[in-house]
Scaffold this motif. Structure first.
Motif, PDB file in Angstrom:
ATOM      1  N   ALA A 287       5.111  44.187   7.603  1.00  0.00           N
ATOM      2  CA  ALA A 287       5.989  44.889   8.196  1.00  0.00           C
ATOM      3  C   ALA A 287       5.934  44.722   9.667  1.00  0.00           C
ATOM      4  CB  ALA A 287       6.222  45.375   7.445  1.00  0.00           C
ATOM      5  N   ARG A 288       7.181  44.257  10.281  1.00  0.00           N
ATOM      6  CA  ARG A 288       6.924  45.362  11.864  1.00  0.00           C
ATOM      7  C   ARG A 288       7.659  46.539  12.226  1.00  0.00           C
ATOM      8  NH1 ARG A 288      10.147  43.228  14.943  1.00  0.00           N
ATOM      9  NH2 ARG A 288       9.952  43.554  16.743  1.00  0.00           N
ATOM     10  N   ILE A 289       7.063  47.128  12.214  1.00  0.00           N
ATOM     11  CA  ILE A 289       7.663  48.487  12.012  1.00  0.00           C
ATOM     12  C   ILE A 289       8.264  49.408  13.775  1.00  0.00           C
ATOM     13  CG2 ILE A 289       6.809  49.088   9.867  1.00  0.00           C
ATOM     14  CD1 ILE A 289       4.418  51.210  11.741  1.00  0.00           C
ATOM     15  N   ALA A 290       8.938  49.724  13.304  1.00  0.00           N
ATOM     16  CA  ALA A 290       8.945  51.484  14.673  1.00  0.00           C
ATOM     17  C   ALA A 290       8.532  52.273  14.312  1.00  0.00           C
ATOM     18  CB  ALA A 290      10.264  50.662  15.110  1.00  0.00           C
ATOM     19  N   HIS A 291       7.570  53.131  15.159  1.00  0.00           N
ATOM     20  CA  HIS A 291       7.761  54.781  14.938  1.00  0.00           C
ATOM     21  C   HIS A 291       7.280  55.187  16.412  1.00  0.00           C
ATOM     22  CE1 HIS A 291       3.007  53.372  16.774  1.00  0.00           C
ATOM     23  NE2 HIS A 291       3.709  52.504  16.072  1.00  0.00           N
ATOM     24  N   ALA A 292       6.376  56.139  16.170  1.00  0.00           N
ATOM     25  CA  ALA A 292       6.793  57.308  17.230  1.00  0.00           C
ATOM     26  C   ALA A 292       6.175  56.843  18.475  1.00  0.00           C
ATOM     27  CB  ALA A 292       6.427  58.784  16.999  1.00  0.00           C
ATOM     28  N   GLY A 293       4.784  56.107  18.737  1.00  0.00           N
ATOM     29  CA  GLY A 293       4.183  55.475  19.710  1.00  0.00           C
ATOM     30  C   GLY A 293       4.843  53.855  20.112  1.00  0.00           C
ATOM     31  N   GLY A 294       5.338  53.156  19.059  1.00  0.00           N
ATOM     32  CA  GLY A 294       5.582  52.007  19.482  1.00  0.00           C
ATOM     33  C   GLY A 294       6.496  51.742  18.336  1.00  0.00           C
TER      34      GLY A 294
ATOM     35  N   ALA B 192       2.462  52.844   5.414  1.00  0.00           N
ATOM     36  CA  ALA B 192       2.194  51.800   6.505  1.00  0.00           C
ATOM     37  C   ALA B 192       0.669  51.618   7.201  1.00  0.00           C
ATOM     38  CB  ALA B 192       3.636  51.477   7.804  1.00  0.00           C
ATOM     39  N   ASP B 193       0.233  50.730   7.145  1.00  0.00           N
ATOM     40  CA  ASP B 193      -1.295  50.155   7.125  1.00  0.00           C
ATOM     41  C   ASP B 193      -1.151  49.837   8.410  1.00  0.00           C
ATOM     42  OD1 ASP B 193      -3.996  50.407   7.702  1.00  0.00           O
ATOM     43  OD2 ASP B 193      -4.430  49.345   6.003  1.00  0.00           O
ATOM     44  N   LEU B 194      -1.674  49.836   9.578  1.00  0.00           N
ATOM     45  CA  LEU B 194      -1.469  49.192  11.208  1.00  0.00           C
ATOM     46  C   LEU B 194      -2.236  48.261  11.450  1.00  0.00           C
ATOM     47  CD1 LEU B 194       0.289  51.534  11.413  1.00  0.00           C
ATOM     48  CD2 LEU B 194      -0.169  51.943  13.608  1.00  0.00           C
ATOM     49  N   ILE B 195      -1.573  46.881  11.758  1.00  0.00           N
ATOM     50  CA  ILE B 195      -2.534  45.669  11.500  1.00  0.00           C
ATOM     51  C   ILE B 195      -1.807  45.304  13.072  1.00  0.00           C
ATOM     52  CG2 ILE B 195      -3.278  45.803   9.159  1.00  0.00           C
ATOM     53  CD1 ILE B 195      -1.027  43.078  10.018  1.00  0.00           C
ATOM     54  N   ALA B 196      -3.294  44.318  13.608  1.00  0.00           N
ATOM     55  CA  ALA B 196      -2.957  43.467  14.861  1.00  0.00           C
ATOM     56  C   ALA B 196      -1.626  42.623  14.350  1.00  0.00           C
ATOM     57  CB  ALA B 196      -4.715  43.102  15.277  1.00  0.00           C
ATOM     58  N   ASP B 197      -1.230  42.116  15.328  1.00  0.00           N
ATOM     59  CA  ASP B 197      -0.623  40.920  15.226  1.00  0.00           C
ATOM     60  C   ASP B 197      -1.037  39.895  14.449  1.00  0.00           C
ATOM     61  OD1 ASP B 197       1.461  39.355  15.748  1.00  0.00           O
ATOM     62  OD2 ASP B 197       2.095  39.694  17.680  1.00  0.00           O
ATOM     63  N   PRO B 198      -0.617  39.585  13.467  1.00  0.00           N
ATOM     64  CA  PRO B 198      -1.006  38.516  12.718  1.00  0.00           C
ATOM     65  C   PRO B 198      -0.545  37.027  13.422  1.00  0.00           C
ATOM     66  CG  PRO B 198       0.920  39.534  11.293  1.00  0.00           C
ATOM     67  CD  PRO B 198       0.256  40.459  12.382  1.00  0.00           C
TER      68      PRO B 198
ATOM     69  N   ARG C  32      -7.304  45.105  10.140  1.00  0.00           N
ATOM     70  CA  ARG C  32      -6.385  46.460  10.003  1.00  0.00           C
ATOM     71  C   ARG C  32      -7.241  47.391  10.885  1.00  0.00           C
ATOM     72  NH1 ARG C  32      -4.690  47.826   4.731  1.00  0.00           N
ATOM     73  NH2 ARG C  32      -4.650  46.001   3.445  1.00  0.00           N
ATOM     74  N   LEU C  33      -6.326  48.599  11.676  1.00  0.00           N
ATOM     75  CA  LEU C  33      -6.753  49.251  12.905  1.00  0.00           C
ATOM     76  C   LEU C  33      -6.734  50.154  13.042  1.00  0.00           C
ATOM     77  CD1 LEU C  33      -3.393  48.613  15.539  1.00  0.00           C
ATOM     78  CD2 LEU C  33      -5.903  47.110  15.577  1.00  0.00           C
ATOM     79  N   GLY C  34      -7.235  51.050  11.055  1.00  0.00           N
ATOM     80  CA  GLY C  34      -7.327  52.200  10.321  1.00  0.00           C
ATOM     81  C   GLY C  34      -6.563  53.330  11.049  1.00  0.00           C
TER      82      GLY C  34
END
Length: 209
Positions: A4-11, A22-28, A49-51
């Motif tokens: 998914a693409r998500i909006a969160h507090a950091g952008g 939601a496990d953040l990843i680099a732009d695939p 995965r960005l950890g």
């Protein structure tokens, strides 16, 4: 896998949806192609995965991909359309919005229909592929609402004004990379809270490839 693409507090970010997180990843789509796979882009590559994980309650799902353009196929609703030639139509990028965003209709637009569709997200160009190999370029699958202003469609043979208005292609909520049977997948539509009759891709006039 659900990407998914998500909006969160950091952008905004891409993420793998796993349970309630939601496990953040680099732009695939920005990652360089794997060796020997340049023609097929990001298809089949594992996400980086960005950890960092975020609870789903703290994010908002956006359109899972921001395509440069959207290509639709007409004359593909059912067996009767096999007598008609395939016909592609284009929808500009401005039509794409997220799964829960409102669609703003101008006054006087007339009848507007929602059309639930299986959307194919490509990671590379299908040019040079055959029907037997073209699915190698597929990154994944999502759901599209191909909104159409019917009254405008009658007077516009290219359907630009009928299908190309801002917000006329809601996408999402995510990309499914492991759809087991794209040629036999049921798609349902709910209009104003009322479920409409579902349809399946097995009933299309032509196959996905």
């Amino acid at each position: 896998m659900r990407i998914a693409r998500i909006a969160h507090a950091g952008g905004t970010a891409h993420a793998v949806l796993d349970g309630g997180t939601a496990d953040l990843i680099a732009d695939p789509f920005a990652e360089p192609p794997a060796a020997g796979g340049a023609a097929d882009g990001a298809a089949g590559r594992a996400p980086v995965r960005l950890g960092r994980r975020l609870p789903l309650a703290e994010v908002r799902l956006l359109a899972p991909v921001l395509p440069r353009t959207v290509v639709g196929m007409a004359h593909n609703t059912g067996p009767a359309d096999r007598a008609l030639p395939p016909q592609a139509f284009l929808k500009p990028a401005r039509t794409v919005i997220g799964p829960d965003e409102p669609v703003h209709l101008p006054d006087g637009i007339g009848r507007v229909d929602a059309e639930a569709e299986l959307a194919v997200v490509l990671a590379g160009s299908p040019a040079g592929h055959t029907p037997d190999t073209v699915l190698r370029t597929v990154f994944g699958w999502t759901v599209a609402n191909d909104i159409t202003a019917r009254d405008l469609q009658r007077s516009d043979p290219l359907w630009t004004s009928a299908k190309g208005r801002p917000g006329f292609t809601p996408l999402g909520p995510w990309i499914e990379t492991d759809l087991p049977a794209p040629d036999d997948t049921e798609i349902a539509l709910t209009l104003d809270g009322v479920p409409l009759r579902p349809a399946a891709t097995s009933g299309l006039a032509r196959g996905i490839a």
